[in-house]
Motif scaffolding. Structure first.
Motif, PDB file in Angstrom:
ATOM      1  N   UNK A  94       0.851  -1.323  -0.386  1.00  0.00           N
ATOM      2  CA  UNK A  94      -0.151   0.374  -0.108  1.00  0.00           C
ATOM      3  C   UNK A  94       0.815   1.177   0.161  1.00  0.00           C
ATOM      4  N   UNK A  95       1.828   1.088   1.260  1.00  0.00           N
ATOM      5  CA  UNK A  95       2.837   2.238   0.932  1.00  0.00           C
ATOM      6  C   UNK A  95       3.544   2.795  -0.594  1.00  0.00           C
ATOM      7  N   UNK A  96       3.766   1.349  -1.073  1.00  0.00           N
ATOM      8  CA  UNK A  96       4.229   1.565  -2.415  1.00  0.00           C
ATOM      9  C   UNK A  96       3.618   2.128  -3.416  1.00  0.00           C
ATOM     10  N   UNK A  97       2.323   1.353  -2.811  1.00  0.00           N
ATOM     11  CA  UNK A  97       1.284   2.353  -4.610  1.00  0.00           C
ATOM     12  C   UNK A  97       0.999   3.942  -4.048  1.00  0.00           C
ATOM     13  N   UNK A  98       1.188   4.254  -2.916  1.00  0.00           N
ATOM     14  CA  UNK A  98       1.440   5.762  -2.405  1.00  0.00           C
ATOM     15  C   UNK A  98       2.261   6.540  -3.214  1.00  0.00           C
ATOM     16  N   UNK A  99       3.037   5.749  -2.828  1.00  0.00           N
ATOM     17  CA  UNK A  99       4.286   6.521  -3.316  1.00  0.00           C
ATOM     18  C   UNK A  99       5.222   6.586  -4.492  1.00  0.00           C
ATOM     19  N   UNK A 146       3.185  23.669   3.604  1.00  0.00           N
ATOM     20  CA  UNK A 146       4.182  24.702   3.852  1.00  0.00           C
ATOM     21  C   UNK A 146       5.795  25.212   3.666  1.00  0.00           C
ATOM     22  N   UNK A 147       5.068  23.803   5.376  1.00  0.00           N
ATOM     23  CA  UNK A 147       6.801  23.440   5.969  1.00  0.00           C
ATOM     24  C   UNK A 147       7.645  22.682   4.393  1.00  0.00           C
ATOM     25  N   UNK A 148       6.863  21.420   3.517  1.00  0.00           N
ATOM     26  CA  UNK A 148       7.689  21.311   3.189  1.00  0.00           C
ATOM     27  C   UNK A 148       8.035  22.231   1.804  1.00  0.00           C
ATOM     28  N   UNK A 149       7.633  23.288   1.638  1.00  0.00           N
ATOM     29  CA  UNK A 149       7.279  24.123   0.416  1.00  0.00           C
ATOM     30  C   UNK A 149       8.646  24.617   0.541  1.00  0.00           C
ATOM     31  N   UNK A 150       8.789  25.059   2.646  1.00  0.00           N
ATOM     32  CA  UNK A 150       9.808  25.931   2.588  1.00  0.00           C
ATOM     33  C   UNK A 150      11.297  25.088   2.754  1.00  0.00           C
ATOM     34  N   UNK A 151      11.223  23.640   2.873  1.00  0.00           N
ATOM     35  CA  UNK A 151      12.429  23.552   2.712  1.00  0.00           C
ATOM     36  C   UNK A 151      13.167  23.215   1.895  1.00  0.00           C
ATOM     37  N   UNK A 152      12.515  23.054   0.690  1.00  0.00           N
ATOM     38  CA  UNK A 152      13.367  22.733  -0.435  1.00  0.00           C
ATOM     39  C   UNK A 152      12.897  24.675  -0.477  1.00  0.00           C
ATOM     40  N   UNK A 153      12.307  25.701  -0.946  1.00  0.00           N
ATOM     41  CA  UNK A 153      13.153  27.028  -0.726  1.00  0.00           C
ATOM     42  C   UNK A 153      14.455  26.734   0.048  1.00  0.00           C
ATOM     43  N   UNK A 184      16.316  15.490   0.270  1.00  0.00           N
ATOM     44  CA  UNK A 184      15.456  16.171   1.118  1.00  0.00           C
ATOM     45  C   UNK A 184      14.601  15.440   1.713  1.00  0.00           C
ATOM     46  N   UNK A 185      15.340  14.920   2.892  1.00  0.00           N
ATOM     47  CA  UNK A 185      14.161  14.267   4.150  1.00  0.00           C
ATOM     48  C   UNK A 185      13.232  14.898   4.696  1.00  0.00           C
ATOM     49  N   UNK A 243       2.800  11.454   1.092  1.00  0.00           N
ATOM     50  CA  UNK A 243       2.704  11.918  -0.089  1.00  0.00           C
ATOM     51  C   UNK A 243       2.426  13.522  -0.550  1.00  0.00           C
ATOM     52  N   UNK A 244       1.945  14.324   0.599  1.00  0.00           N
ATOM     53  CA  UNK A 244       2.401  15.180  -0.033  1.00  0.00           C
ATOM     54  C   UNK A 244       3.828  15.871   0.134  1.00  0.00           C
ATOM     55  N   UNK A 245       4.574  15.702   1.067  1.00  0.00           N
ATOM     56  CA  UNK A 245       6.083  15.687   1.111  1.00  0.00           C
ATOM     57  C   UNK A 245       6.780  15.112  -0.234  1.00  0.00           C
ATOM     58  N   UNK A 246       6.308  14.008  -0.691  1.00  0.00           N
ATOM     59  CA  UNK A 246       6.881  13.892  -1.946  1.00  0.00           C
ATOM     60  C   UNK A 246       5.985  15.126  -3.335  1.00  0.00           C
ATOM     61  N   UNK A 247       5.457  15.389  -3.855  1.00  0.00           N
ATOM     62  CA  UNK A 247       4.791  16.485  -4.378  1.00  0.00           C
ATOM     63  C   UNK A 247       5.169  17.539  -3.965  1.00  0.00           C
TER      64      UNK A 247
END
Ligand SMILES: *Cc1c(COP(=O)(O)O)cnc(C)c1O
Length: 248
Positions: free
Chosen positions: A14-19, A192-199, A216-217, A225-229
């Motif tokens: 299930x996790x792999x499919x979600x990824x 927003x936290x994940x976007x901020x890390x990438x920025x 980016x961990x 799923x949001x972090x991967x996006x």
């Protein structure tokens, strides 16, 4: 026993499919995301089941708990594994993580960096690390304070100075950044936290182009799923694979 193994394998599928779905939405190849199975609190037998289900990357968050487990698992399997230290490491415990780990996600101070570098230089080795940053401003989170770094010039200057100090240490190879999102009701609220890390990563790459900033961990059971996006290259997932943890 057998049904526990089936349960783990089923959750992993299930996790792999979600990824894969998250990668699809983001237009990324699934092999650009490494799944780190967070095995903290789980005994070697359970980790062995996860290895049989195909996992090779495991994350632990307490150096003292991890050391005997890593040895025990090594005695049970010949599979080549990559261990990830994802929890806070006290400076006086630094030596425990200088060997046996593929990646330290949780480098969170110059003090720890210098301590690690001292041991590593004696050993004549280098360690891959991520800088853990706190993007949410929550006092309980480990890591360098990077909350609204682009609007706080003194904080930005201090952070940049510390990064420069870490990059000067020959025993550490910086590979990128790690963060933990706050616990939120809905995963979308963590975006927003994940976007901020990438920025922040992009800004550091511009200032320090010779260091490695690819990784980016970010992302855990509730929000990967949001972090991967948003560009996660390493997701750290415990409960979605192993089920609920016992209180230790
Ligand atoms: C426990 C832990 C995880 C995994 O959490 P789950 O919610 O079980 O997926 C990820 N990162 C860190 C740093 C952790 O301590």
């Amino acid at each position: 026993m057998e049904s526990r193994e089936r349960a783990l394998a089923g959750r992993l599928t299930g996790v792999r499919a979600e990824i894969a779905r998250a990668c699809e939405r983001a237009g990324r190849a699934p092999d650009t995301v490494t799944l780190v199975a967070v095995s903290k609190t789980h005994p070697p037998e359970v980790i062995l089941e996860a290895i049989e289900a195909g996992l090779r990357d495991f994350g632990e968050n307490r150096p003292e708990e991890a050391a005997p487990k890593i040895d025990a698992v090594a005695s049970l399997t010949a599979a080549p594994l990559r261990w990830h230290m994802i929890g806070h490491v006290q400076s006086r415990k630094a030596r425990l993580v200088t060997q046996g780990y593929a990646l330290l996600h949780s480098l969170d101070s110059v003090r720890l960096a210098r301590r690690l570098d001292t041991y590593l230089s004696v050993q004549g080795r280098a360690l891959d690390v991520l800088l853990q940053v706190n993007m949410s401003g929550e006092a309980t989170k480990e890591g360098w304070d990077a909350y609204q770094w682009d609007e706080r010039s003194a904080l930005r200057a201090a952070l940049w100075r510390d990064v420069e100090a870490v990059l000067a240490l020959p025993g550490l190879r910086v590979r990128g950044l790690m963060t933990m999102a706050p616990l939120v009701e809905h995963p979308e609220a963590a975006r927003p936290i994940f976007t901020a890390l990438r920025t922040l990563r992009d800004a550091l790459r511009e200032s320090f182009p010779r260091a490695g900033w690819d990784e980016l961990s970010m992302g855990m059971t509730d929000d990967y799923p949001v972090a991967i996006e948003e560009g996660a290259t390493l997701v750290r997932i415990g409960r979605a694979i192993f089920g609920a943890r016992q209180v230790r």
